[in-house]
Design a protein around this motif. Structure first.
Motif, PDB file in Angstrom:
ATOM      1  N   ASP A 107       0.978  -1.239   0.145  1.00 43.92           N
ATOM      2  CA  ASP A 107       0.020   0.146   0.098  1.00 43.92           C
ATOM      3  C   ASP A 107       0.807   1.266   0.113  1.00 43.92           C
ATOM      4  O   ASP A 107       0.371   2.384  -0.432  1.00 43.92           O
ATOM      5  CB  ASP A 107      -0.796  -0.023   1.138  1.00 43.92           C
ATOM      6  CG  ASP A 107      -1.925  -1.324   1.195  1.00 43.92           C
ATOM      7  OD1 ASP A 107      -2.845  -1.106   0.366  1.00 43.92           O
ATOM      8  OD2 ASP A 107      -1.915  -2.292   1.956  1.00 43.92           O
ATOM      9  N   ILE A 108       2.015   1.076   0.736  1.00 41.38           N
ATOM     10  CA  ILE A 108       2.942   2.231   0.602  1.00 41.38           C
ATOM     11  C   ILE A 108       4.294   1.525   0.287  1.00 41.38           C
ATOM     12  O   ILE A 108       4.879   0.763   0.855  1.00 41.38           O
ATOM     13  CB  ILE A 108       3.197   2.873   1.966  1.00 41.38           C
ATOM     14  CG1 ILE A 108       1.643   3.765   2.605  1.00 41.38           C
ATOM     15  CG2 ILE A 108       4.132   4.030   1.977  1.00 41.38           C
ATOM     16  CD1 ILE A 108       1.652   3.838   3.777  1.00 41.38           C
ATOM     17  N   LEU A 109       4.842   2.410  -0.779  1.00 45.35           N
ATOM     18  CA  LEU A 109       6.261   1.872  -1.140  1.00 45.35           C
ATOM     19  C   LEU A 109       7.042   3.188  -1.220  1.00 45.35           C
ATOM     20  O   LEU A 109       6.703   3.942  -2.215  1.00 45.35           O
ATOM     21  CB  LEU A 109       6.281   1.017  -2.180  1.00 45.35           C
ATOM     22  CG  LEU A 109       7.449   0.070  -2.292  1.00 45.35           C
ATOM     23  CD1 LEU A 109       7.366  -1.249  -3.282  1.00 45.35           C
ATOM     24  CD2 LEU A 109       8.773   0.718  -3.048  1.00 45.35           C
ATOM     25  N   ALA A 110       8.288   3.258  -0.471  1.00 45.25           N
ATOM     26  CA  ALA A 110       9.053   4.592  -0.483  1.00 45.25           C
ATOM     27  C   ALA A 110      10.569   4.377  -0.443  1.00 45.25           C
ATOM     28  O   ALA A 110      10.798   3.391  -0.078  1.00 45.25           O
ATOM     29  CB  ALA A 110       8.522   5.597   0.477  1.00 45.25           C
ATOM     30  N   ARG A 156      -0.729   7.767   9.740  1.00 44.12           N
ATOM     31  CA  ARG A 156      -1.913   9.232   9.705  1.00 44.12           C
ATOM     32  C   ARG A 156      -3.445   8.498  10.192  1.00 44.12           C
ATOM     33  O   ARG A 156      -3.387   7.870  11.064  1.00 44.12           O
ATOM     34  CB  ARG A 156      -1.666   9.791   8.270  1.00 44.12           C
ATOM     35  CG  ARG A 156      -0.143  10.213   8.061  1.00 44.12           C
ATOM     36  CD  ARG A 156      -0.376  11.332   6.907  1.00 44.12           C
ATOM     37  NE  ARG A 156       0.853  11.888   6.422  1.00 44.12           N
ATOM     38  CZ  ARG A 156       1.931  11.327   5.746  1.00 44.12           C
ATOM     39  NH1 ARG A 156       1.445  10.085   5.347  1.00 44.12           N
ATOM     40  NH2 ARG A 156       2.926  11.794   5.499  1.00 44.12           N
ATOM     41  N   ASP A 157      -4.103   9.020   9.175  1.00 37.02           N
ATOM     42  CA  ASP A 157      -5.567   8.631   9.492  1.00 37.02           C
ATOM     43  C   ASP A 157      -6.070   7.347   8.728  1.00 37.02           C
ATOM     44  O   ASP A 157      -7.322   7.138   8.552  1.00 37.02           O
ATOM     45  CB  ASP A 157      -6.540   9.604   9.243  1.00 37.02           C
ATOM     46  CG  ASP A 157      -6.495  10.335   8.005  1.00 37.02           C
ATOM     47  OD1 ASP A 157      -5.595   9.931   7.147  1.00 37.02           O
ATOM     48  OD2 ASP A 157      -7.239  10.984   7.524  1.00 37.02           O
ATOM     49  N   VAL A 158      -5.078   6.576   8.005  1.00 35.15           N
ATOM     50  CA  VAL A 158      -5.573   5.545   7.083  1.00 35.15           C
ATOM     51  C   VAL A 158      -5.407   4.113   7.787  1.00 35.15           C
ATOM     52  O   VAL A 158      -5.525   3.177   7.106  1.00 35.15           O
ATOM     53  CB  VAL A 158      -4.930   5.593   5.823  1.00 35.15           C
ATOM     54  CG1 VAL A 158      -5.333   6.850   4.926  1.00 35.15           C
ATOM     55  CG2 VAL A 158      -3.146   5.538   5.995  1.00 35.15           C
ATOM     56  N   GLY A 159      -5.272   4.097   9.124  1.00 33.51           N
ATOM     57  CA  GLY A 159      -5.259   2.699   9.730  1.00 33.51           C
ATOM     58  C   GLY A 159      -3.595   2.236   9.904  1.00 33.51           C
ATOM     59  O   GLY A 159      -2.842   2.820   9.847  1.00 33.51           O
ATOM     60  N   ALA A 187      -9.623  -5.497   7.890  1.00 35.14           N
ATOM     61  CA  ALA A 187     -10.608  -6.141   8.647  1.00 35.14           C
ATOM     62  C   ALA A 187     -10.360  -7.601   8.172  1.00 35.14           C
ATOM     63  O   ALA A 187     -10.654  -8.618   8.930  1.00 35.14           O
ATOM     64  CB  ALA A 187     -11.974  -5.624   8.558  1.00 35.14           C
ATOM     65  N   LYS A 188     -10.081  -7.808   6.732  1.00 35.79           N
ATOM     66  CA  LYS A 188     -10.227  -9.070   6.196  1.00 35.79           C
ATOM     67  C   LYS A 188      -9.230  -9.929   6.651  1.00 35.79           C
ATOM     68  O   LYS A 188      -9.080 -11.120   6.797  1.00 35.79           O
ATOM     69  CB  LYS A 188      -9.965  -8.997   4.447  1.00 35.79           C
ATOM     70  CG  LYS A 188      -9.707 -10.340   3.965  1.00 35.79           C
ATOM     71  CD  LYS A 188      -9.735  -9.941   2.293  1.00 35.79           C
ATOM     72  CE  LYS A 188      -9.359 -11.264   1.637  1.00 35.79           C
ATOM     73  NZ  LYS A 188      -9.183 -11.162   0.215  1.00 35.79           N
ATOM     74  N   THR A 189      -7.746  -9.032   6.943  1.00 33.17           N
ATOM     75  CA  THR A 189      -6.670  -9.893   7.583  1.00 33.17           C
ATOM     76  C   THR A 189      -7.064 -10.226   8.829  1.00 33.17           C
ATOM     77  O   THR A 189      -6.592 -11.402   9.440  1.00 33.17           O
ATOM     78  CB  THR A 189      -5.513  -8.787   7.617  1.00 33.17           C
ATOM     79  OG1 THR A 189      -5.506  -8.241   6.438  1.00 33.17           O
ATOM     80  CG2 THR A 189      -4.268  -9.407   8.021  1.00 33.17           C
TER      81      THR A 189
END
Length: 202
Positions: A107-110, A156-159, A187-189
């Motif tokens: 979801d994030i790759l930096a 942040r606010d994305v969990g 939630a699936k995880t």
């Protein structure tokens, strides 16, 4: 009258005995049920801890593997800021495309510089540029010392995210930055973990 009294006493004794027997059986059943639940939870926690260790090891190794790729290392040869940022963004997109084929898209790759600041990340070359992650997350500082790590962050606010960070080395062994990969804990995880273990693990 005597027979009636004897009958009443006998009935009372039977009632008391029945009540005691019921209490004893019920207590034993409750104790057995509680013990079974405790054993089940303990075993699930034991399994979960070992699964978590394996996942942590796999994630850290994955980040380390990607951080050693020639294309990633080459990003840090760029000296001009715009070119560096663009190269980092393109490499993040290339890496994530490969991960998607393996059904492991992040979801994030930096890519981070040697100070732990974001050079660029996937999806948007201008998103989060310059954000200092080393001061926020000790795991980044650890990765910049040469140790691949896995951590859990609230981004942040994305969990909640599972995060893997690994150093990026030049061929001479110099650490020039780090690669960061993160996956949302959905939630699936959580449901998949519950189905696997049979209980909810906090």
């Amino acid at each position: 009258m005597y027979r009636i009294r004897v009958g009443l006493i006998a009935a009372a004794l039977i009632l008391v005995a029945t009540g005691f027997f019921h209490y004893s059986v019920t207590t034993d059943l409750k104790a057995a049920a509680m013990q079974e639940v405790d054993e089940k939870v303990s075993r699930a926690q034991w399994v979960y801890q070992r699964i978590s260790r394996l996942v942590s090891f796999e994630m850290a190794n994955l980040a380390a593997e990607k951080g050693r790729m020639p294309g990633v290392v080459a990003v840090y040869d760029k000296t001009e800021e715009t070119a560096l940022r663009q190269a980092a963004f393109e490499q993040c997109e290339v890496l994530n495309a490969a991960l998607e084929k393996e059904r492991r898209r992040a979801d994030i790759l930096a890519l981070l510089d040697s100070q732990g600041k974001i050079i660029a990340r996937n999806l948007n070359p201008n998103a989060d540029v310059g954000e200092d992650l080393r001061t926020k997350y000790p795991a980044v500082a650890q990765a910049l010392k040469g140790i691949p790590v896995k951590d859990v962050w609230t981004w942040r606010d994305v969990g909640v995210h599972l995060v893997a960070i690994a150093p990026v080395f030049r061929p001479d062994g110099t650490i020039v930055g780090a690669i960061l990969m993160a996956w949302v804990v959905s939630a699936k995880t959580a449901q998949e973990n519950r189905d696997l273990l049979g209980v909810d693990i906090a």
